[in-house]
Design an enzyme around this catalytic site. Structure first.
Site, short mmCIF file in Angstrom:
data_model
loop_
_atom_site.label_atom_id
_atom_site.label_comp_id
_atom_site.label_asym_id
_atom_site.label_seq_id
_atom_site.Cartn_x
_atom_site.Cartn_y
_atom_site.Cartn_z
N LYS A 1 0.84 -1.21 0.00
CA LYS A 1 0.00 0.00 0.00
C LYS A 1 0.87 1.26 0.00
CE LYS A 1 -0.36 -0.32 5.05
NZ LYS A 1 -1.17 -0.90 6.14
N ARG B 1 -10.30 -0.08 15.10
CA ARG B 1 -10.12 0.72 13.90
C ARG B 1 -11.11 0.24 12.84
NH1 ARG B 1 -4.25 0.97 10.95
NH2 ARG B 1 -4.86 -1.11 10.28
N TYR C 1 13.50 31.78 4.82
CA TYR C 1 12.24 32.49 5.09
C TYR C 1 12.10 32.89 6.55
CZ TYR C 1 10.24 31.33 0.51
OH TYR C 1 9.97 31.23 -0.83
N MET D 1 9.55 24.96 0.48
CA MET D 1 8.79 23.97 -0.28
C MET D 1 9.70 23.09 -1.13
SD MET D 1 5.69 24.49 -3.02
CE MET D 1 4.73 25.54 -1.95
C1 PLP Z 1 -0.37 -1.87 6.88
C2 PLP Z 1 -0.89 -3.15 7.41
C3 PLP Z 1 -0.04 -4.24 7.65
C4 PLP Z 1 1.48 -4.16 7.55
O1 PLP Z 1 2.01 -3.76 8.78
P1 PLP Z 1 3.59 -3.61 9.02
O2 PLP Z 1 3.73 -3.16 10.41
O3 PLP Z 1 4.04 -2.57 8.03
O4 PLP Z 1 4.21 -4.93 8.73
C5 PLP Z 1 -0.60 -5.45 8.01
N1 PLP Z 1 -1.94 -5.57 8.18
C6 PLP Z 1 -2.78 -4.54 7.99
C7 PLP Z 1 -4.24 -4.74 8.21
C8 PLP Z 1 -2.30 -3.30 7.62
O5 PLP Z 1 -3.14 -2.27 7.46
#
Ligand code: PLP
Length: 369
Positions: free
Chosen positions: A38, A136, A264, A313
């Site tokens: 991701k 979550r 700046y 920036m």
């Molecule tokens: C991002 C994520 C992971 C990966 O976690 P790491 O700590 O980067 O290994 C695993 N499971 C879920 C649900 C995630 O959102």
């Protein structure tokens, strides 16, 4: 690699392999490996990284959102991909591109069944997430009866896996809580499986979970940060190699007189004669303003050069008064020695935040070394 002549993020695929095989060495031979790619593969390059991970043998990939999965399909990647946080507005696209949704609430579960049915799907693979304490995303144990009855009524979907996520897998002090999450997940799985005539895979561990909770590897593990070279566990860090090096170059050198200011808002006032170098990387590239005013530093010819004044920036100015260097010389922002975790610590941040913030403006260069 030749020395940098502009700002680049160098990505070492050999290091990715090293991290992958180290994580694999922690698993039983029949445990599947899901590689989390991701957020542009944690700020690196999702297509290059995903292709390499598929070659290495990853069984599954995961992204957060549907558009990230679409980008991988567009690049020709055929490996199963879980979308960890899909929204129903994208379900049609998700199905068209053979992406597998994480269903995490009763609302989204029912919406997906409807859309799968409308699109004449049969046994479309889905993954169900249960909340065991992170609070979550995820179903609660109480939802099992409803889920089970829905699953009995439909042939449109099939549950390929059920999973949960640890809240503090890297924290030694939260071991008791993590174990209670693992027990809750086992209990939920048993209950759900009693109502199914097939057995989905179970998974729970992220990178630090893989290292700390071998008893919770189940059928699959999900690793992100470890692949990119960070363990979250100080004693384990020697076994990982950061894959990304952020490099830049000295654009211009200035001599500053006593009483002059730099940058700046005139945030830096010189108390003597000094030399500064201007570097073409700024907050638009992911170098937070928090690094300004000598919180952060970069490495030039092996020496530390503090960031003085405010981060702009597109640029930073660093103090090179005692450094032998010239315009055009290479600058290392973070890499193998001063890695992203250590760099992030200077502003109370973490590797995850720093590496995923490197903006798409920065050129990615893939290498093997
Ligand atoms: C991002 C994520 C992971 C990966 O976690 P790491 O700590 O980067 O290994 C695993 N499971 C879920 C649900 C995630 O959102």
């Amino acid at each position: 690699m030749p020395k940098a002549t502009e700002t680049v993020l160098e990505i070492n695929l050999t290091a990715l392999g090293t991290n992958y095989w180290y994580l694999k060495s922690k698993l039983k031979p029949n445990t599947n490996f899901l590689a989390v790619v991701k957020a542009y593969a944690y700020g690196s390059d999702s297509v290059e990284i995903a292709k390499e991970l598929v070659k290495l043998g990853a069984d599954y990939l995961a992204v957060a959102y549907v558009n990230e999965g679409v980008a991988l399909r567009d690049a020709g990647i055929k490996t199963p991909i879980i979308v960890l946080h899909p929204q129903s507005v994208n379900f049609k696209t998700l199905i068209d591109r053979c992406l597998e949704p994480n269903l995490y609430s009763l609302k989204i579960f029912q919406e997906f069944i409807e859309i799968a049915k409308e699109n004449k799907q049969s046994k479309y693979p889905v993954h169900l997430k249960f909340n065991t304490g992170l609070n979550r995303l995820g179903f609660l144990e109480n939802d099992i009866d409803f889920i089970s009855s829905k699953l009995k009524e439909t042939t449109s979907i099939i549950v390929k896996s059920i999973f949960s996520h640890l809240a503090a897998s890297e924290d030694e002090t939260e071991k008791e809580f993590s174990i209670s999450q693992i027990e809750a997940f086992k209990n939920i799985s048993e209950k759900l499986f009693r109502n199914l005539d097939y057995k989905p895979m179970m998974h729970m561990c992220n990178t630090s979970g893989i290292l700390n909770y071998p008893e919770a590897h189940f059928d699959l593990v999900r690793s992100g940060i470890g692949l990119y070279g960070f363990s979250n566990i100080p004693s384990e860090q020697k076994n990982f190699q950061p894959i990304a090096t952020l490099k830049s170059v000295i654009s211009q050198i200035h001599s500053i007189e006593k009483g002059e200011t730099v940058g700046y808002n005139r945030a830096f006032k010189s108390e003597g004669i000094l030399k500064t170098a201007t570097i073409p990387i700024g907050h638009a590239d992911g170098i937070s303003r928090a690094y300004g005013n000598e919180k952060g530093w970069v490495t030039i010819n092996g020496n530390k050069a503090s960031i003085i004044g405010n981060v702009c920036m597109d640029m930073i100015m660093v103090n090179i008064t005692n450094i032998d260097c010239q315009e055009g010389d290479e600058v290392i922002i973070f890499g193998e020695v001063e890695n992203a975790e250590k760099h992030a610590e200077k502003i109370n941040s973490i590797s995850y935040e720093l590496i995923t913030a490197i903006s798409q403006r920065v050129k990615r260069v893939v290498c093997r070394k």
